[in-house]
Design a protein around this motif. Structure first.
Motif, PDB file in Angstrom:
ATOM      1  N   LEU A   1       0.975  -1.209   0.132  1.00  0.00           N
ATOM      2  CA  LEU A   1      -0.054  -0.015  -0.027  1.00  0.00           C
ATOM      3  C   LEU A   1       0.795   1.209   0.105  1.00  0.00           C
ATOM      4  O   LEU A   1       1.818   1.700   0.724  1.00  0.00           O
TER       5      LEU A   1
ATOM      6  N   PRO B   1      -2.510   1.542  -4.732  1.00  0.00           N
ATOM      7  CA  PRO B   1      -1.646   0.652  -5.344  1.00  0.00           C
ATOM      8  C   PRO B   1      -0.604   1.411  -6.045  1.00  0.00           C
ATOM      9  O   PRO B   1      -0.642   2.565  -6.402  1.00  0.00           O
TER      10      PRO B   1
ATOM     11  N   VAL C   1      -2.579  -6.980   0.300  1.00  0.00           N
ATOM     12  CA  VAL C   1      -1.988  -5.810   0.309  1.00  0.00           C
ATOM     13  C   VAL C   1      -0.954  -5.999   1.749  1.00  0.00           C
ATOM     14  O   VAL C   1      -1.267  -6.597   2.877  1.00  0.00           O
TER      15      VAL C   1
ATOM     16  N   THR D   1       1.318  -3.455   4.535  1.00  0.00           N
ATOM     17  CA  THR D   1       1.618  -1.803   4.801  1.00  0.00           C
ATOM     18  C   THR D   1       2.966  -1.815   5.932  1.00  0.00           C
ATOM     19  O   THR D   1       3.486  -2.838   6.354  1.00  0.00           O
TER      20      THR D   1
ATOM     21  N   LEU E   1      -9.451   0.765   0.552  1.00  0.00           N
ATOM     22  CA  LEU E   1      -9.500  -0.111  -0.553  1.00  0.00           C
ATOM     23  C   LEU E   1     -10.571  -0.017  -1.315  1.00  0.00           C
ATOM     24  O   LEU E   1     -10.789  -0.666  -2.542  1.00  0.00           O
TER      25      LEU E   1
ATOM     26  N   VAL F   1      -4.511  -8.392   4.646  1.00  0.00           N
ATOM     27  CA  VAL F   1      -3.726  -7.418   4.888  1.00  0.00           C
ATOM     28  C   VAL F   1      -2.634  -7.952   5.626  1.00  0.00           C
ATOM     29  O   VAL F   1      -2.956  -8.058   6.739  1.00  0.00           O
TER      30      VAL F   1
END
Lengths: 240, 240
Positions: B104, B109, B147, B149, B169, B189
């Motif tokens: 992220l 993206p 994703v 982070t 998202l 995530v």
């Protein structure tokens, strides 16, 4: 009046005669009339490189493995940012007002504008691990999105097919502009551009000029404050 | 089991030894074990062109002015899409399951993945003016985001500093995947990746494998229906 202030317009439409280009020309004129020194980055005309990669770092701290935020911080500190990034970052840091102007593609900015953000919003220069939101390094600057859509206004809203435009723009408003400390002004949205005809587009251009003339009076969008979330950042130690 | 089904993994991380690469390798293994034929588009390794421009259309319907959706529809109908776009679109249309895997960056993206969407989600092939949401041309396919982070999980949530991950998202879930008719599965995530250490990353990989093993039982995210919004699309006539 904005004498002595600088505006940076970053625009991202691949067609030089698009309605976005007309919106941009109107913005240049309005802002100059208000006293801004206006700088324009027309990303498509510049063929701006969209993809951040290892080739952006010609004097890396780690030649074996790319860690984007660490390399950005290193390059910023050493003065070895890629030349195109350094130029855009200088424009950004010098600006009092930032306009991001783009057609809404897939509920977001075209890749070339996302790439401008990925590459130019350099870690260390515009934010730090604990320098976000009201502590962000772009505090004091104002920012504004100018978006155009193909779909009509009634497809946007809390109960509409596409959802609310504020929700669609949240990643930019909160995740980019607010995150780096900027004061985020309400967006201008030109809806249904391909379908409204010349008179409709003239009306959109006029309302855009009015939006810009009202800059001083537009209420900032609410943003979270880091100080209200003391536990948000977690531990600071990288554990490799 | 998913014998006879195809999965397309599109991944976008510039570092070949990143944790995203480990997530991707685990996905390839898990999906193959379930019987999927797995295709991987590693966009950074492919140096996939991110920016959509006039050079994408080598036999344009209008040589004087680029209208992206009209040129996409024309190129799709005429079989003149840019070769790299045509290959990716074939993969997309053949897939029963689409995984988009990315770090992220700025609440979205990386540009290279946004550019894959801008260029490969071709008007006419994946949606039409009245072929969106439950009428979208990718109906019957499932899609899932994976994703990673840097920030910890506590910075995400309805009342957290960065807001809710589902809101972050939303443009991808609703504006890309749901919009084209896909069934959108809950995202995976991996939070705080640079800080959690080897044991933390092993735990993340394990929970990702469990997420994939539960594919058949994951409840689809709710999506709007075009039929509930009969006025959403407006007039169909372009007025130039």
């Amino acid at each position: 009046m904005a004498e002595g202030q600088r505006a940076l317009i970053v625009s991202a439409h691949p067609e030089p005669t698009s309605f976005q280009a007309a919106l941009r020309a109107a913005a240049v004129e309005e802002l100059a009339a208000q006293g801004f020194a206006v700088q324009v980055s027309d990303l498509c005309a510049m063929d701006f490189k969209a993809t951040l990669g290892p080739e952006d770092f010609n004097d890396p701290r780690d030649t074996t493995r790319l860690n984007v935020s660490l390399e950005q911080r290193h390059a910023w500190q050493q003065g070895t940012l890629a030349p195109d990034v350094a130029i855009e970052l200088d424009h950004l840091l010098a600006a009092d007002l930032l306009l991001l102007m783009f057609p809404l593609w897939w509920f977001g900015p075209p890749a070339i504008l996302k790439g401008w953000i990925d590459r130019v919003f350099v870690s260390g220069a515009v934010y730090g691990r604990t320098a976000v939101f009201e502590k962000g390094r772009l505090q004091g600057k104002r920012a504004l999105l100018a978006v155009s859509t193909g779909a009509p206004s009634q497809s946007y809203g809390p109960h509409a097919l596409n959802g609310d435009m504020n929700d669609i723009l949240m990643p930019l408003h909160r995740g980019v502009l607010g995150f780096t400390g900027m004061t985020v002004l309400p967006p201008y949205v030109a809806y249904h551009v391909p379908y409204v005809g010349p008179a409709g587009r003239a009306a959109l251009l006029s309302s855009w000029r009015h939006h810009l003339r009202a800059l001083e009076h537009l209420p900032a969008l609410p943003m979270p404050r880091l100080s209200d979330h003391p536990d948000a950042l977690g531990a600071g130690e990288r554990a490799h």
